[in-house]
Scaffold this motif. Structure first.
Motif, PDB file in Angstrom:
ATOM      1  N   ALA A  40      -8.318   5.321  -6.764  1.00  0.00           N
ATOM      2  CA  ALA A  40      -7.956   6.608  -6.165  1.00  0.00           C
ATOM      3  C   ALA A  40      -7.919   7.740  -7.187  1.00  0.00           C
ATOM      4  CB  ALA A  40      -6.595   6.490  -5.486  1.00  0.00           C
ATOM      5  N   LEU A  41      -7.491   7.443  -8.415  1.00  0.00           N
ATOM      6  CA  LEU A  41      -7.309   8.491  -9.422  1.00  0.00           C
ATOM      7  C   LEU A  41      -8.592   8.822 -10.178  1.00  0.00           C
ATOM      8  CD1 LEU A  41      -3.890   7.257 -10.824  1.00  0.00           C
ATOM      9  CD2 LEU A  41      -4.271   9.447  -9.661  1.00  0.00           C
ATOM     10  N   SER A  70      -2.401 -10.271  -8.622  1.00  0.00           N
ATOM     11  CA  SER A  70      -3.860 -10.172  -8.549  1.00  0.00           C
ATOM     12  C   SER A  70      -4.411  -8.895  -9.168  1.00  0.00           C
ATOM     13  CB  SER A  70      -4.309 -10.250  -7.096  1.00  0.00           C
ATOM     14  OG  SER A  70      -3.841  -9.113  -6.385  1.00  0.00           O
ATOM     15  N   GLY A  71      -3.531  -7.941  -9.484  1.00  0.00           N
ATOM     16  CA  GLY A  71      -3.988  -6.649 -10.003  1.00  0.00           C
ATOM     17  C   GLY A  71      -4.339  -5.660  -8.923  1.00  0.00           C
ATOM     18  N   ALA A  72      -3.955  -5.941  -7.685  1.00  0.00           N
ATOM     19  CA  ALA A  72      -4.336  -5.091  -6.554  1.00  0.00           C
ATOM     20  C   ALA A  72      -3.799  -3.676  -6.682  1.00  0.00           C
ATOM     21  CB  ALA A  72      -3.851  -5.713  -5.245  1.00  0.00           C
ATOM     22  N   VAL A  73      -2.541  -3.535  -7.087  1.00  0.00           N
ATOM     23  CA  VAL A  73      -1.936  -2.204  -7.176  1.00  0.00           C
ATOM     24  C   VAL A  73      -2.646  -1.371  -8.235  1.00  0.00           C
ATOM     25  CG1 VAL A  73       0.157  -0.946  -7.821  1.00  0.00           C
ATOM     26  CG2 VAL A  73       0.305  -2.899  -6.272  1.00  0.00           C
ATOM     27  N   GLY A  74      -2.855  -1.949  -9.399  1.00  0.00           N
ATOM     28  CA  GLY A  74      -3.547  -1.212 -10.457  1.00  0.00           C
ATOM     29  C   GLY A  74      -4.958  -0.826 -10.074  1.00  0.00           C
ATOM     30  N   ALA A  75      -5.678  -1.762  -9.459  1.00  0.00           N
ATOM     31  CA  ALA A  75      -7.052  -1.477  -9.042  1.00  0.00           C
ATOM     32  C   ALA A  75      -7.092  -0.363  -8.011  1.00  0.00           C
ATOM     33  CB  ALA A  75      -7.700  -2.745  -8.482  1.00  0.00           C
ATOM     34  N   ALA A  76      -6.145  -0.378  -7.076  1.00  0.00           N
ATOM     35  CA  ALA A  76      -6.101   0.661  -6.046  1.00  0.00           C
ATOM     36  C   ALA A  76      -5.765   2.018  -6.638  1.00  0.00           C
ATOM     37  CB  ALA A  76      -5.082   0.278  -4.969  1.00  0.00           C
ATOM     38  N   LEU A  77      -4.821   2.057  -7.579  1.00  0.00           N
ATOM     39  CA  LEU A  77      -4.456   3.319  -8.215  1.00  0.00           C
ATOM     40  C   LEU A  77      -5.632   3.883  -9.018  1.00  0.00           C
ATOM     41  CD1 LEU A  77      -0.823   2.481  -9.386  1.00  0.00           C
ATOM     42  CD2 LEU A  77      -1.480   4.281  -7.764  1.00  0.00           C
ATOM     43  N   ALA A  78      -6.286   3.030  -9.791  1.00  0.00           N
ATOM     44  CA  ALA A  78      -7.411   3.494 -10.597  1.00  0.00           C
ATOM     45  C   ALA A  78      -8.559   3.975  -9.726  1.00  0.00           C
ATOM     46  CB  ALA A  78      -7.887   2.373 -11.527  1.00  0.00           C
ATOM     47  N   GLU A 133       0.832  -1.202   0.000  1.00  0.00           N
ATOM     48  CA  GLU A 133       0.000   0.000   0.000  1.00  0.00           C
ATOM     49  C   GLU A 133       0.870   1.257   0.000  1.00  0.00           C
ATOM     50  OE1 GLU A 133      -2.648  -0.243   3.299  1.00  0.00           O
ATOM     51  OE2 GLU A 133      -3.796  -1.923   2.463  1.00  0.00           O
ATOM     52  N   PHE A 134       2.067   1.151   0.585  1.00  0.00           N
ATOM     53  CA  PHE A 134       2.985   2.294   0.603  1.00  0.00           C
ATOM     54  C   PHE A 134       3.422   2.667  -0.809  1.00  0.00           C
ATOM     55  CE2 PHE A 134       7.404   3.970   1.222  1.00  0.00           C
ATOM     56  CZ  PHE A 134       7.057   5.151   1.869  1.00  0.00           C
ATOM     57  N   LEU A 135       3.642   1.677  -1.666  1.00  0.00           N
ATOM     58  CA  LEU A 135       3.992   1.947  -3.055  1.00  0.00           C
ATOM     59  C   LEU A 135       2.874   2.722  -3.740  1.00  0.00           C
ATOM     60  CD1 LEU A 135       5.643  -0.483  -5.567  1.00  0.00           C
ATOM     61  CD2 LEU A 135       3.603   0.769  -6.229  1.00  0.00           C
ATOM     62  N   VAL A 136       1.635   2.321  -3.492  1.00  0.00           N
ATOM     63  CA  VAL A 136       0.491   3.018  -4.076  1.00  0.00           C
ATOM     64  C   VAL A 136       0.433   4.469  -3.583  1.00  0.00           C
ATOM     65  CG1 VAL A 136      -2.030   3.089  -4.221  1.00  0.00           C
ATOM     66  CG2 VAL A 136      -0.827   0.897  -4.377  1.00  0.00           C
ATOM     67  N   GLU A 137       0.630   4.663  -2.292  1.00  0.00           N
ATOM     68  CA  GLU A 137       0.605   6.011  -1.722  1.00  0.00           C
ATOM     69  C   GLU A 137       1.681   6.903  -2.336  1.00  0.00           C
ATOM     70  OE1 GLU A 137       1.078   5.254   2.399  1.00  0.00           O
ATOM     71  OE2 GLU A 137      -0.878   4.251   2.591  1.00  0.00           O
ATOM     72  N   PRO A 195      -0.273  12.804  -8.898  1.00  0.00           N
ATOM     73  CA  PRO A 195      -1.682  12.856  -8.497  1.00  0.00           C
ATOM     74  C   PRO A 195      -2.654  13.086  -9.652  1.00  0.00           C
ATOM     75  CG  PRO A 195      -0.562  14.894  -7.886  1.00  0.00           C
ATOM     76  CD  PRO A 195       0.499  13.938  -8.353  1.00  0.00           C
ATOM     77  N   SER A 196      -2.135  13.502 -10.812  1.00  0.00           N
ATOM     78  CA  SER A 196      -3.009  13.747 -11.966  1.00  0.00           C
ATOM     79  C   SER A 196      -2.760  12.743 -13.079  1.00  0.00           C
ATOM     80  CB  SER A 196      -2.794  15.175 -12.488  1.00  0.00           C
ATOM     81  OG  SER A 196      -3.069  16.136 -11.490  1.00  0.00           O
ATOM     82  N   ALA A 197      -2.204  11.613 -12.747  1.00  0.00           N
ATOM     83  CA  ALA A 197      -1.882  10.600 -13.754  1.00  0.00           C
ATOM     84  C   ALA A 197      -3.127  10.174 -14.531  1.00  0.00           C
ATOM     85  CB  ALA A 197      -1.246   9.379 -13.085  1.00  0.00           C
ATOM     86  N   SER A 198      -2.951   9.971 -15.831  1.00  0.00           N
ATOM     87  CA  SER A 198      -4.070   9.523 -16.663  1.00  0.00           C
ATOM     88  C   SER A 198      -3.804   8.164 -17.315  1.00  0.00           C
ATOM     89  CB  SER A 198      -4.389  10.561 -17.748  1.00  0.00           C
ATOM     90  OG  SER A 198      -3.254  10.790 -18.567  1.00  0.00           O
ATOM     91  N   VAL A 199      -2.535   7.745 -17.356  1.00  0.00           N
ATOM     92  CA  VAL A 199      -2.191   6.433 -17.908  1.00  0.00           C
ATOM     93  C   VAL A 199      -1.371   5.692 -16.857  1.00  0.00           C
ATOM     94  CG1 VAL A 199      -1.061   5.156 -19.752  1.00  0.00           C
ATOM     95  CG2 VAL A 199      -2.181   7.336 -20.263  1.00  0.00           C
TER      96      VAL A 199
END
Length: 269
Positions: free
Chosen positions: A123-124, A113-121, A90-94, A101-105
């Protein structure tokens, strides 16, 4: 048989809870009370409950017993043979969100499992999300989690799995690469060693083989100002930083003592 009265039903429920806790404690589960609650809430029948307790007592990770792991407030589906997301990640995601903070891609490489990508999407908000993994089991599992946030999952070896039109467009490249040195994999807790894929754990002789490959190719895929983030260990941090700077990235290290997490961040000029 007449239906149980409310009092007898309550008594039976308490008895089931106590017996599950006792079984988990006897198996050495440190958080037996909490685990019992999760297993009891997931089991739909007494037979399923017994089977789930048996699997947990036999050493199967709790997340694989109940079928999901919590990650940044999300319920991430996990399956046998797939790397279970760790809370420290979760620290990597933070850090990714703080850096861009304005990432679009967004790309989740070595996605498991795709957890990091799902968490980023999550939040963004509206982002173009891609995730990739070389392990077919991980790809199948990630599709369950990434589809919920409108993302796409690709099968293949690191960047070779990605659509070519992502070159030069990625704002956040999160790569939770394997970083355990080969000769230390056998020292991992049994839950990881016996139930998670070796490809998600073994990082080569010094643990940095995959990290170096990511660092070498990342500049060709990042947008100007885009960032790549990789989790590593404190002991490997210096060499990881050198791999990032050696590929032309502006690199820095971030550490969470609370989560025992070390993340290297590289930014394309």
């Amino acid at each position: 048989m007449p239906p149980l009265s409310p009092s007898s039903s309550s008594s039976s429920s308490a008895s089931s809870h106590d017996s599950v806790v006792a079984a988990l404690r006897a198996a050495g589960c440190v958080f037996a009370e909490d685990e019992a609650q999760l297993i009891l809430s997931a089991a739909r029948t007494p037979q399923e409950l017994a089977a789930m307790v048996d699997r947990r007592v036999g050493g199967l990770p709790l997340e694989l017993v109940v079928g999901w792991a919590e990650f940044r407030g999300l319920r991430i589906a996990v399956e046998p043979g797939v790397f279970v997301p760790r809370r420290r990640t979760e620290f990597l995601v933070e850090q990714a969100l703080a850096q861009a903070p304005s990432a679009s891609v967004v790309v989740d490489l070595c996605c498991g499992s795709g957890a990091v990508g799902a968490a980023l999407a999550t939040a963004l908000g509206q982002v173009e999300l891609h995730a990739a993994d070389i392990d077919p089991a991980a790809v199948r599992c990630a599709r369950r989690n990434v589809a919920a946030v409108g993302g796409h999952v690709h099968a293949g070896d690191l960047f070779a799995a990605l659509p070519d039109d992502l070159r030069g467009r990625i704002d956040i490249l999160a790569a939770n690469v394997p970083y355990v040195p080969t000769d230390q994999v056998g020292l991992l807790p049994a839950e990881a060693r016996d139930h998670e894929p070796l490809v998600a754990l073994d990082g080569g002789a010094d643990g940095l083989d995959v990290l170096r490959r990511v660092a070498a190719e990342a500049p060709h895929w990042l947008a100007p100002g885009g960032c790549v983030l990789v989790e590593t260990s404190e002991r490997q941090a210096r060499a990881a930083l050198e791999a990032f700077t050696g590929s032309g990235l502006k690199a820095r290290l971030t550490v969470s003592e609370e989560l025992y997490a070390t993340v290297v961040i590289g930014v394309r000029a």
